[in-house]
Design a protein around this motif. Structure first.
Motif, PDB file in Angstrom:
ATOM      1  N   ARG A   1      17.392  -1.233  -1.564  1.00 12.44           N
ATOM      2  CA  ARG A   1      16.220  -0.592  -0.949  1.00 12.44           C
ATOM      3  C   ARG A   1      15.302   0.005  -2.003  1.00 12.44           C
ATOM      4  NH1 ARG A   1      20.125   1.335   2.786  1.00 12.44           N
ATOM      5  NH2 ARG A   1      20.108   3.367   1.760  1.00 12.44           N
TER       6      ARG A   1
ATOM      7  N   LYS B   1      13.392  -2.860  -3.586  1.00 13.32           N
ATOM      8  CA  LYS B   1      12.342  -3.373  -2.718  1.00 13.32           C
ATOM      9  C   LYS B   1      11.166  -2.415  -2.611  1.00 13.32           C
ATOM     10  CE  LYS B   1      15.116  -6.359   0.302  1.00 13.32           C
ATOM     11  NZ  LYS B   1      15.559  -6.628   1.697  1.00 13.32           N
ATOM     12  N   SER B   2      11.430  -1.121  -2.733  1.00 12.61           N
ATOM     13  CA  SER B   2      10.352  -0.147  -2.596  1.00 12.61           C
ATOM     14  C   SER B   2       9.354  -0.216  -3.745  1.00 12.61           C
ATOM     15  CB  SER B   2      10.936   1.270  -2.511  1.00 12.61           C
ATOM     16  OG  SER B   2      11.570   1.622  -3.744  1.00 12.61           O
TER      17      SER B   2
ATOM     18  N   SER C   1       2.266  -4.921  -2.097  1.00  9.52           N
ATOM     19  CA  SER C   1       1.779  -5.941  -1.176  1.00  9.52           C
ATOM     20  C   SER C   1       0.929  -6.958  -1.930  1.00  9.52           C
ATOM     21  CB  SER C   1       0.954  -5.291  -0.065  1.00  9.52           C
ATOM     22  OG  SER C   1      -0.223  -4.711  -0.603  1.00  9.52           O
TER      23      SER C   1
ATOM     24  N   LYS D   1       6.771 -10.082   2.058  1.00  8.03           N
ATOM     25  CA  LYS D   1       7.092  -8.865   2.803  1.00  8.03           C
ATOM     26  C   LYS D   1       7.043  -7.625   1.921  1.00  8.03           C
ATOM     27  CE  LYS D   1      10.050 -11.301   6.107  1.00  8.03           C
ATOM     28  NZ  LYS D   1      11.401 -11.393   6.720  1.00  8.03           N
TER      29      LYS D   1
ATOM     30  N   GLY E   1       5.517  -4.311  -0.126  1.00  5.58           N
ATOM     31  CA  GLY E   1       4.630  -3.202   0.197  1.00  5.58           C
ATOM     32  C   GLY E   1       5.007  -2.411   1.424  1.00  5.58           C
ATOM     33  N   LYS E   2       6.157  -2.706   2.059  1.00  3.46           N
ATOM     34  CA  LYS E   2       6.525  -1.991   3.280  1.00  3.46           C
ATOM     35  C   LYS E   2       6.941  -0.547   3.024  1.00  3.46           C
ATOM     36  CE  LYS E   2       7.873  -5.918   6.157  1.00  3.46           C
ATOM     37  NZ  LYS E   2       8.948  -6.514   6.989  1.00  3.46           N
ATOM     38  N   ALA E   3       7.277  -0.224   1.776  1.00  3.74           N
ATOM     39  CA  ALA E   3       7.690   1.148   1.475  1.00  3.74           C
ATOM     40  C   ALA E   3       6.511   2.109   1.433  1.00  3.74           C
ATOM     41  CB  ALA E   3       8.448   1.184   0.142  1.00  3.74           C
ATOM     42  N   TRP E   4       5.289   1.583   1.368  1.00  5.14           N
ATOM     43  CA  TRP E   4       4.102   2.431   1.299  1.00  5.14           C
ATOM     44  C   TRP E   4       3.635   2.768   2.715  1.00  5.14           C
ATOM     45  CZ3 TRP E   4       2.219   3.999  -3.439  1.00  5.14           C
ATOM     46  CH2 TRP E   4       2.765   3.370  -4.549  1.00  5.14           C
ATOM     47  N   LYS E   5       3.558   4.061   3.015  1.00  3.26           N
ATOM     48  CA  LYS E   5       3.111   4.547   4.317  1.00  3.26           C
ATOM     49  C   LYS E   5       1.714   5.152   4.173  1.00  3.26           C
ATOM     50  CE  LYS E   5       7.141   3.458   5.925  1.00  3.26           C
ATOM     51  NZ  LYS E   5       7.306   2.211   6.723  1.00  3.26           N
TER      52      LYS E   5
END
Length: 556
Positions: free
Chosen positions: A445, A448-449, A453, A548, A550-554
């Motif tokens: 994790r 991946k973070s 993106s 997939k 860039g999902k760690a960025w909110k």
């Protein structure tokens, strides 16, 4: 009476003591059982965590291994093509390209990007043959065929190993002495029947092996048929059209060289042409454009529907179990073949592609009917608009000067070049038969973070190009502007090949030594800018490994 009373009290004390002892024993047993349960649960949780972490790391290692194999493959064929291009003679020795431009061209052909820094008519027939081979082996369909061959070989080795294990069990059974005890006889039977005790698993593996093998031959047949039929059709048109044949004769390009080169380039979604002007020299040859449109579609955005139709036709004709399974489950039955999509997804993909093409063609006709398309008949204008709309995803062949198009069209083309080839409007819930994977470990994790993106990387690339070309951005703003750089970077990322080019007439401070050339905009960049775009082409060719990110960025 006194003795009876004492006896009753004694019995009462004894029963109370026994009851207390029994209760104590029950409590201790209960505590022991509870402790055992807690210990067992903790141990089971630890085993689950270790197993989950192991699965996660194995998945990550397998994906990383596949990524590295692709990197090595494309870098190797690019370097091999570069060496061959350097070793062969060019058509005009006094116009020999520099080494950096030769390497750029080799990378552009291997990654099917068609970004150009030199004029194509500089290359000899031998060099055009090298570029043809690079485009062919760098195309997505052939690369996926190599992956299928690798899966087929792996499954075949596994089947051979299982057969050898069964044979070894049979040999052991034959060597067992006749006089054995009942227990030994039972053991020998259980060992001999162990390989066959789970027949469903064996059948599933056999079915998958046959499915991969059948799919390999179907993809190979599609690849060969499209290239042969496409090359013959293009050559037949050139021989039948005096104007097109005269154009090739004037440029000293052989008809069959043009036909094979164009077919390979179009189907592999590269976009190179053996002419300096790309397809602009054939802007009045509407039939030739209509011949290339289906090749561009089936080699890229519509390859899954074509493949699914071929699989269904083969299943209906042969009724083979593995083909029926392929037609029903799609890529899941063939070890996850990416290009074989379910039937509903194929229909929606075809509808999405048709919608995108219609919108682009309509906008080009509406805004350029009297502009970039002037001088043509109404039918030729419609065909040219259709040709541009199809090639924006992701072939990159062009019949007009993109710098003369309206900014609204260029922005739409940028969006189309950015979208992945199988972008689909799919308002349905997909029924997935895959089991939920165990959660990733903390290390996975964390790794991946750190992945950004696709838009973030493109922004970084555009900023880097703006830094390397900052002097030209100030001195020549009409040619070197941010929109032109964005078009070039997104085109390289999407492996398209569209470019706004460079015009000496747009210089604010005219340079008397400036001469217009039929090359892409990147041909006027510095060597640092070219190296960055080479990296962008590699990155774009391998973007399927990072879709997939860039999902760690909110953002909220």
């Amino acid at each position: 009476m006194a003795g009876a009373r004492k006896l009753g009290e004694l019995l009462h004390r004894c029963s109370a003591a026994v009851l207390d002892g029994a209760m104590s024993l029950v409590c201790s047993l209960t505590k022991a059982y509870a402790h055992h349960q807690v210990t067992e649960r903790v141990a089971r949780s630890r085993r689950t965590l270790r197993c989950s972490a192991g699965h996660a790391w194995r998945r990550a290692a397998a994906r990383l291994g596949s990524f590295l194999v692709h990197v090595v493959y494309f870098v190797t064929i690019s370097c091999f093509g570069f060496v061959l291009l350097l070793g062969l003679k060019v058509r005009a020795p006094h116009r020999r390209p520099r080494g950096i431009d030769m390497f750029f061209t080799a990378v552009s052909a291997a990654t099917v990007s068609s970004m150009s820094t030199v004029e194509m008519e500089v290359f000899s027939n031998g060099q055009l043959l090298v570029l043809t081979v690079l485009m062919f082996i760098g195309g997505e369909v052939l690369v996926s065929l190599v992956e299928l061959a690798s899966k087929w070989s792996k499954l075949r080795k596994q089947a051979i190993n299982r057969a050898r294990r069964v044979e070894s069990h049979d040999d052991i059974e034959l060597e067992t002495p006749a006089a054995t005890t009942a227990a030994e006889a039972d053991d020998s039977v259980s060992i001999a029947t162990a390989p066959n005790e789970d027949s469903s698993t064996v059948d599933a593996k056999r079915l998958r092996y046959n499915a991969v093998r059948s799919l390999f031959f179907i993809v190979l047949a599609v690849l060969l048929v499209v290239h042969v039929v496409g090359a013959v059709a293009v050559a037949a048109y050139i021989y039948a059209a005096p104007g097109a044949r005269q154009t090739l004769r004037r440029k000293a390009v052989n008809v069959w060289t043009f036909a094979v080169f164009t077919t390979v380039s179009t189907f592999s979604s590269c976009g190179f042409m053996p002419t300096n002007e790309n397809m602009a020299v054939f802007r009045r040859d509407a039939p030739l454009q209509l011949l290339l449109v289906p090749q561009a579609l089936v080699g890229n955005t519509l390859f899954p529907p074509l493949l699914a139709a071929c699989v269904r036709a083969a299943a209906a004709a042969t009724r083979r179990e593995e083909l029926v399974e392929l037609a029903r489950k799609g890529g899941e039955a063939a070890a996850g073949y990416y290009h074989l999509l379910p039937a509903r997804r194929c229909w929606m993909l075809a509808a999405t592609v048709a919608g995108f093409v219609a919108v682009q063609a309509a906008l080009v006709c509406a805004m350029e009917w009297g502009g970039a398309l002037q001088g043509m008949s109404a039918g030729e204008k419609v065909v040219n608009a259709l040709f541009l709309a199809v090639n924006s995803r992701h072939t990159g062949e062009s019949t007009v000067d993109l710098s003369t198009l309206a900014p609204a069209i260029l922005v739409l083309f940028v969006v189309m070049m950015y979208l992945p080839p199988y972008t689909t409007w799919f308002p349905f819930e997909e029924n997935s038969t895959k089991k939920d994977r165990p959660s990733d470990s903390q290390g996975i994790r964390l790794l991946k973070s750190t992945v950004l993106s696709q838009l973030s990387y493109l922004t970084i690339f555009v900023i880097a190009i703006c830094i390397t070309e900052r002097r030209k951005l100030k001195e020549d703003p009409l040619n070197f502007n941010v929109l032109s750089i964005i078009v070039e970077v997104v085109s390289a990322y999407g492996n398209v090949g569209f470019s706004m080019g460079y015009s000496c007439s747009r210089q604010i401070n005219p340079d008397q030594l400036c001469t217009d050339r039929w090359t892409g905009f990147v041909g006027r960049w510095s060597d640092s800018g070219k190296l960055i775009l080479i990296f962008v082409m590699f990155f774009g060719r391998l973007k399927k490994f990072n879709m997939k990110g860039g999902k760690a960025w909110k953002l909220s």
